[in-house]
Design an enzyme around this catalytic site. Structure first.
Site, PDB file in Angstrom:
ATOM      1  N   SER A 177      -5.504  -9.464 -10.388  1.00  0.00           N
ATOM      2  CA  SER A 177      -4.301 -10.185 -10.780  1.00  0.00           C
ATOM      3  C   SER A 177      -3.168  -9.168 -10.928  1.00  0.00           C
ATOM      4  CB  SER A 177      -4.551 -10.905 -12.101  1.00  0.00           C
ATOM      5  OG  SER A 177      -3.367 -11.542 -12.526  1.00  0.00           O
ATOM      6  N   GLY A 178      -2.040  -9.457 -10.350  1.00  0.00           N
ATOM      7  CA  GLY A 178      -0.892  -8.552 -10.443  1.00  0.00           C
ATOM      8  C   GLY A 178      -0.908  -7.423  -9.429  1.00  0.00           C
ATOM      9  N   THR A 206       0.338 -12.280  -3.877  1.00  0.00           N
ATOM     10  CA  THR A 206       1.349 -13.300  -3.596  1.00  0.00           C
ATOM     11  C   THR A 206       2.612 -12.663  -3.021  1.00  0.00           C
ATOM     12  OG1 THR A 206       0.480 -14.704  -5.348  1.00  0.00           O
ATOM     13  CG2 THR A 206       2.739 -15.137  -4.662  1.00  0.00           C
ATOM     14  N   SER A 261     -10.582 -13.537  -5.536  1.00  0.00           N
ATOM     15  CA  SER A 261     -11.868 -13.473  -4.811  1.00  0.00           C
ATOM     16  C   SER A 261     -12.633 -12.181  -5.084  1.00  0.00           C
ATOM     17  CB  SER A 261     -11.671 -13.691  -3.303  1.00  0.00           C
ATOM     18  OG  SER A 261     -10.476 -13.157  -2.807  1.00  0.00           O
TER      19      SER A 261
HETATM   20  P1  ADP Z   1      -0.900 -11.214  -7.553  1.00  0.00           P
HETATM   21  O1  ADP Z   1      -0.518 -12.320  -6.597  1.00  0.00           O
HETATM   22  O2  ADP Z   1      -1.830 -10.213  -6.921  1.00  0.00           O
HETATM   23  O3  ADP Z   1      -1.395 -11.684  -8.876  1.00  0.00           O
HETATM   24  P2  ADP Z   1       1.952 -10.776  -7.742  1.00  0.00           P
HETATM   25  O4  ADP Z   1       2.363 -10.728  -6.288  1.00  0.00           O
HETATM   26  O5  ADP Z   1       2.197 -12.062  -8.483  1.00  0.00           O
HETATM   27  O6  ADP Z   1       0.420 -10.347  -7.854  1.00  0.00           O
HETATM   28  O7  ADP Z   1       2.685  -9.591  -8.553  1.00  0.00           O
HETATM   29  C1  ADP Z   1       2.709  -8.268  -8.065  1.00  0.00           C
HETATM   30  C2  ADP Z   1       3.857  -7.463  -8.700  1.00  0.00           C
HETATM   31  O8  ADP Z   1       3.831  -6.134  -8.142  1.00  0.00           O
HETATM   32  C3  ADP Z   1       5.236  -8.051  -8.403  1.00  0.00           C
HETATM   33  O9  ADP Z   1       6.025  -7.927  -9.553  1.00  0.00           O
HETATM   34  C4  ADP Z   1       5.751  -7.145  -7.264  1.00  0.00           C
HETATM   35  O10 ADP Z   1       7.153  -7.067  -7.225  1.00  0.00           O
HETATM   36  C5  ADP Z   1       5.117  -5.795  -7.608  1.00  0.00           C
HETATM   37  N1  ADP Z   1       4.967  -4.881  -6.460  1.00  0.00           N
HETATM   38  C6  ADP Z   1       5.376  -3.590  -6.397  1.00  0.00           C
HETATM   39  N2  ADP Z   1       5.109  -3.023  -5.202  1.00  0.00           N
HETATM   40  C7  ADP Z   1       4.505  -3.979  -4.464  1.00  0.00           C
HETATM   41  C8  ADP Z   1       4.001  -4.012  -3.115  1.00  0.00           C
HETATM   42  N3  ADP Z   1       4.039  -2.951  -2.308  1.00  0.00           N
HETATM   43  N4  ADP Z   1       3.432  -5.159  -2.688  1.00  0.00           N
HETATM   44  C9  ADP Z   1       3.355  -6.240  -3.499  1.00  0.00           C
HETATM   45  N5  ADP Z   1       3.815  -6.281  -4.780  1.00  0.00           N
HETATM   46  C10 ADP Z   1       4.401  -5.158  -5.271  1.00  0.00           C
END
Ligand code: ADP
Length: 181
Positions: free
Chosen positions: A17-18, A22, A90
């Site tokens: 997560s994070g 997404t 996953s």
């Molecule tokens: P997940 O869907 O895996 O839970 P999110 O996409 O919601 O994660 O959040 C990821 C965070 O990381 C966002 O705040 C995004 O701006 C940050 N981030 C920094 N660098 C990247 C990167 N290269 N690719 C994707 N997200 C990134």
């Protein structure tokens, strides 16, 4: 001019997560749209869990069922020529192997950022709740994440910009003839 991929595919973004599943999948999706690609769709964990798998929780059995149901949808979409971008934690190797066996042109994207980085981002405030014991079975804290050993693509979102990560995926699709110039 409208374009379609040369062949269907299932891009499967997995990670904590994070980690950026997404964000990077949305960026890839946008790039494909900007290049006029049609027949591309998104399946996102948070959205699917509010609808198709609303009845499921986060035990191992429920997580496996969540992915099994989504794989059913992804497989139908891809069979009908749709390029699918799926974003789900996953966490289990076996569940991802089942996807690989079932979905033709399964492309695993390991969205990799260290747990400490994901926890620092704490995009949805979930890590704090998991640490406080408010959320049980939280991946990375109180539930395992089995990292992919041989993903087709690895994104290091702690080291790359969103643009760089998304471009890596696009490059893979061109290099492997899913898309052509
Ligand atoms: P997940 O869907 O895996 O839970 P999110 O996409 O919601 O994660 O959040 C990821 C965070 O990381 C966002 O705040 C995004 O701006 C940050 N981030 C920094 N660098 C990247 C990167 N290269 N690719 C994707 N997200 C990134």
């Amino acid at each position: 001019m409208k374009k379609t991929p040369n062949t269907w595919f299932v891009l499967w973004f997995t990670g904590l997560s994070g980690a950026g599943k997404t964000t990077s999948a949305d960026a890839v999706f946008q790039k494909l749209k900007d290049m006029w690609y049609e027949h591309i769709d998104r399946l996102d964990g948070d959205i699917v869990r509010e609808s198709l798998t609303k009845d499921l929780g986060f035990t191992k059995a429920d997580r496996d069922l969540n992915i099994a149901r989504v794989s059913f949808v992804a497989e139908i979409l891809s069979r009908n020529g749709v390029g699918v971008l799926s974003t789900f934690v996953s966490p289990y190797t076996q569940a991802r192997q089942n996807l690989r066996d079932k979905c033709t042109n399964y492309i695993e994207v390991f969205v990799n950022a260290p747990l400490a980085e994901c926890e620092k981002r704490d995009v949805k405030g979930l890590y704090q709740k998991a640490r406080d014991g408010i959320i049980p079975n939280f991946t990375g804290i109180s539930d395992p994440y089995e990292a992919p050993e041989n993903p087709e693509i690895e994104l290091r979102t702690d080291l790359e910009t969103v643009e760089e990560s998304a471009q890596k995926v696009i490059d893979y699709l061109f290099e492997n003839n899913y898309l052509s110039k």
